[in-house]
Write an enzyme that holds these catalytic residues in place. Structure first.
Site, PDB file in Angstrom:
ATOM      1  N   GLU A 314      -0.616  -1.215   4.466  1.00  0.00           N
ATOM      2  CA  GLU A 314      -1.288  -0.174   3.670  1.00  0.00           C
ATOM      3  C   GLU A 314      -2.746   0.023   4.100  1.00  0.00           C
ATOM      4  OE1 GLU A 314      -0.975  -2.155  -0.096  1.00  0.00           O
ATOM      5  OE2 GLU A 314       1.072  -1.485  -0.452  1.00  0.00           O
ATOM      6  N   PRO A 315      -2.997   0.429   5.336  1.00  0.00           N
ATOM      7  CA  PRO A 315      -4.398   0.594   5.761  1.00  0.00           C
ATOM      8  C   PRO A 315      -5.039   1.847   5.168  1.00  0.00           C
ATOM      9  CG  PRO A 315      -2.919   1.303   7.505  1.00  0.00           C
ATOM     10  CD  PRO A 315      -2.044   0.814   6.389  1.00  0.00           C
ATOM     11  N   ARG A 317      -9.216   2.199   4.943  1.00  0.00           N
ATOM     12  CA  ARG A 317     -10.514   2.301   5.630  1.00  0.00           C
ATOM     13  C   ARG A 317     -10.350   2.556   7.126  1.00  0.00           C
ATOM     14  NH1 ARG A 317     -15.551   0.641   4.019  1.00  0.00           N
ATOM     15  NH2 ARG A 317     -14.731  -0.332   2.135  1.00  0.00           N
ATOM     16  N   CYS A 394     -32.731   9.676 -10.646  1.00  0.00           N
ATOM     17  CA  CYS A 394     -33.864   9.156 -11.403  1.00  0.00           C
ATOM     18  C   CYS A 394     -34.053   7.642 -11.264  1.00  0.00           C
ATOM     19  CB  CYS A 394     -33.695   9.509 -12.873  1.00  0.00           C
ATOM     20  SG  CYS A 394     -32.183   8.819 -13.558  1.00  0.00           S
TER      21      CYS A 394
HETATM   22  C1  LIG Z   1      -3.253  -2.678  -2.829  1.00  0.00           C
HETATM   23  C2  LIG Z   1      -4.134  -2.102  -1.774  1.00  0.00           C
HETATM   24  N1  LIG Z   1      -3.590  -1.768  -0.602  1.00  0.00           N
HETATM   25  C3  LIG Z   1      -4.351  -1.228   0.392  1.00  0.00           C
HETATM   26  C4  LIG Z   1      -5.707  -1.015   0.227  1.00  0.00           C
HETATM   27  C5  LIG Z   1      -6.495  -0.430   1.351  1.00  0.00           C
HETATM   28  O1  LIG Z   1      -7.407  -1.320   1.870  1.00  0.00           O
HETATM   29  P1  LIG Z   1      -8.262  -0.953   3.178  1.00  0.00           P
HETATM   30  O2  LIG Z   1      -8.892   0.355   2.927  1.00  0.00           O
HETATM   31  O3  LIG Z   1      -9.221  -2.045   3.308  1.00  0.00           O
HETATM   32  O4  LIG Z   1      -7.301  -0.905   4.317  1.00  0.00           O
HETATM   33  C6  LIG Z   1      -6.304  -1.379  -0.982  1.00  0.00           C
HETATM   34  C7  LIG Z   1      -7.754  -1.185  -1.158  1.00  0.00           C
HETATM   35  O5  LIG Z   1      -8.367  -1.491  -2.116  1.00  0.00           O
HETATM   36  C8  LIG Z   1      -5.495  -1.931  -2.012  1.00  0.00           C
HETATM   37  O6  LIG Z   1      -6.028  -2.270  -3.178  1.00  0.00           O
END
Ligand SMILES: Cc1ncc(COP(=O)(O)O)c(C=O)c1O
Length: 472
Positions: A314-315, A317, A394
């Protein structure tokens, strides 16, 4: 050595390192180049574009998103039974989701509206994973009715709700169990999600949860899930966590006589915000870890166990961070003196005020993040002007705390009002966390398409937008 000399040496070293990096960026970074002293992003002149669209605005590159997705696919190419779910929380603009969809990967969501946005962008329910520590009954009902690929169950309470809903509706739901592997990481403390964390269940409870699911008539157990955190700068935590989840999966398969269909390793692939040879153990904004490092440790470990199980990742970033710059204009400047309480002079500070504070680029305050900053119309000269960069809000804290040297950024000497600056690597988690604090609008977003055209993909909030939620 005398303290002042050490600090002068450190300052000089920071300035030199920054200028070397700046030169490298314009000479060899695949996204950037220079023409007539201006900074170009994917061949678009950032100064010129900032005079056509009102700042502050983000500018995304479709090509860079595609490159990043391709890099992750390539990393897993030796394990074809891999599914990539883009963590839509990193940037859920419909147009960005459409680009992700066009590039044939799937989506991960953390709320009902994220699921709805993914569906609106063309993903089927069966191409979306639903995560989160708090899913309401109505959220789960919607997910189940939409045949979500996997609901990653975070508590026994949530599992009871899923059982109740599937029995009521008499439709099936696919679930995985999010476990806590108890692995810490040297990232920002708020980015750690698998060590003393709120997410997931204890390893010791996984067997009981599996047993419960096996006895539910409409609930299918897909496998186990972990996500150890965000911006994990070194490989060790991933290696440890992969071993923990696989050992547990093996143990459960043996003791319950079951076979899992998939194993989900979450996200967390880091990206460099500071370039070069820094120490990621001391500063998680440096990293040299890439998608292949992440893929290899997963694949190696999985293959020691089985070669017929699906790997899910699940990438977030990694897919969008490097794909955007934030353009912002200098509207004001001043020189102020810092005194101690007896009015002895401590420091004289040059301040530049830009139209993007932490309501536009919030990582800067909450997470004390660092982004390289450049003057779009003067990228070639040495940057020697040390200045603090402040936003318009502010709060005293509305300035960018992590500069090139302590809290100071570097700009060229001739920087003046009206110049536009570009923060780079700002594509992840930035638009998602914008607010209308101080009743300042959230920013517009533009896209450089893969054909090189500019499209507006989100407009700035208007006054009417801002008051449209009030009931009066
Ligand atoms: C459950 C889960 N999967 C995937 C991600 C994605 O992480 P990243 O953006 O570091 O790849 C997150 C990010 O918070 C997450 O909470």
């Amino acid at each position: 050595m005398n303290k002042d000399l050490i600090s002068t040496d450190k300052k000089k070293e920071s300035i030199d390192t920054f200028n070397t990096t700046r030169e490298k960026i314009i000479s060899s970074d695949r996204r950037f180049s220079e023409k007539n002293d201006h900074l170009l992003f994917e061949n678009i002149d950032l100064y010129d574009i900032s005079k056509k669209i009102q700042t502050p605005f983000y500018l995304y590159s479709e090509l860079e998103i595609i490159r990043n997705i391709t890099e992750i696919k390539e990393a897993f190419k030796n394990y074809p039974n891999t599914k990539i779910f883009y963590a839509s929380k990193a940037c859920s603009l419909i147009k960005i989701l459409e680009i992700v969809k066009d590039n044939e990967i799937f989506a991960e969501a953390n709320s009902i509206y994220e699921i709805m946005k993914c569906i609106k962008s063309g993903f089927k329910g069966s191409e979306i994973i639903f995560n989160g520590v708090l899913k309401k009954k109505s959220d789960l009902e919607y997910a189940i009715k939409n045949n979500i690929y996997s609901i990653n169950v975070d508590s026994f309470y949530e599992l009871d709700l899923i059982e109740e809903i599937t029995n009521e509706l008499q439709i099936e739901a696919n679930v995985s169990i999010r476990i806590e592997p108890n692995v810490s990481s040297p990232t920002h403390p708020d980015c750690v999600t698998a060590y003393h964390a709120k997410a997931g269940i204890d390893l010791k409870d996984a067997e009981l949860m599996c047993k419960k699911i096996i006895n539910m008539p409409y609930v299918n157990l897909k496998g186990l899930h972990i996500h150890i955190g965000d911006q994990i700068p070194i490989i060790d935590p991933f290696s440890k966590a992969v071993k923990v989840i696989i050992d547990e999966a093996k143990r459960l398969e043996n003791s319950l006589n079951i076979k899992f269909k998939s194993i989900n390793l979450g996200g967390g692939i880091p990206v460099p915000y500071k370039y070069g040879q820094g120490n990621p153990l001391k500063d998680y904004l440096y990293t040299s870890l890439n998608s292949s490092d992440f893929a290899n440790i997963i694949i190696d470990e999985v293959l020691k166990w089985r070669d017929d199980i699906e790997i899910c990742i699940e990438p977030g970033r990694k897919i969008v961070s490097s794909a955007a710059v934030l353009l912002t204009t200098i509207y004001s400047e001043k020189i102020k003196t810092n005194y101690d309480d007896k009015f002895n002079i401590l420091d004289i500070v040059n301040w530049k005020f830009i139209d993007a504070g932490y309501s536009i680029l919030s990582d800067s305050l909450h997470f004390n993040w660092f982004f390289y900053l450049f003057n779009t119309k003067n990228i070639k000269d040495d940057y020697t002007l040390l200045t603090k960069i402040a936003g318009p809000l502010c709060d005293g804290g509305d300035y960018f705390h992590q500069g090139v040297y302590e809290e100071f950024f570097l700009l060229p000497k001739n920087t003046s009002l009206g110049d536009t600056l570009a923060f780079i690597d700002t594509g992840a988690y930035s638009i998602e966390s914008q607010t209308i604090y101080n009743n300042r609008p959230r920013s517009a977003v533009a896209l450089i398409t893969k054909e090189g055209n500019i499209e507006l993909i989100r407009r700035e909030d208007t006054f009417d937008d801002i008051i449209s939620y009030d009931i009066y």
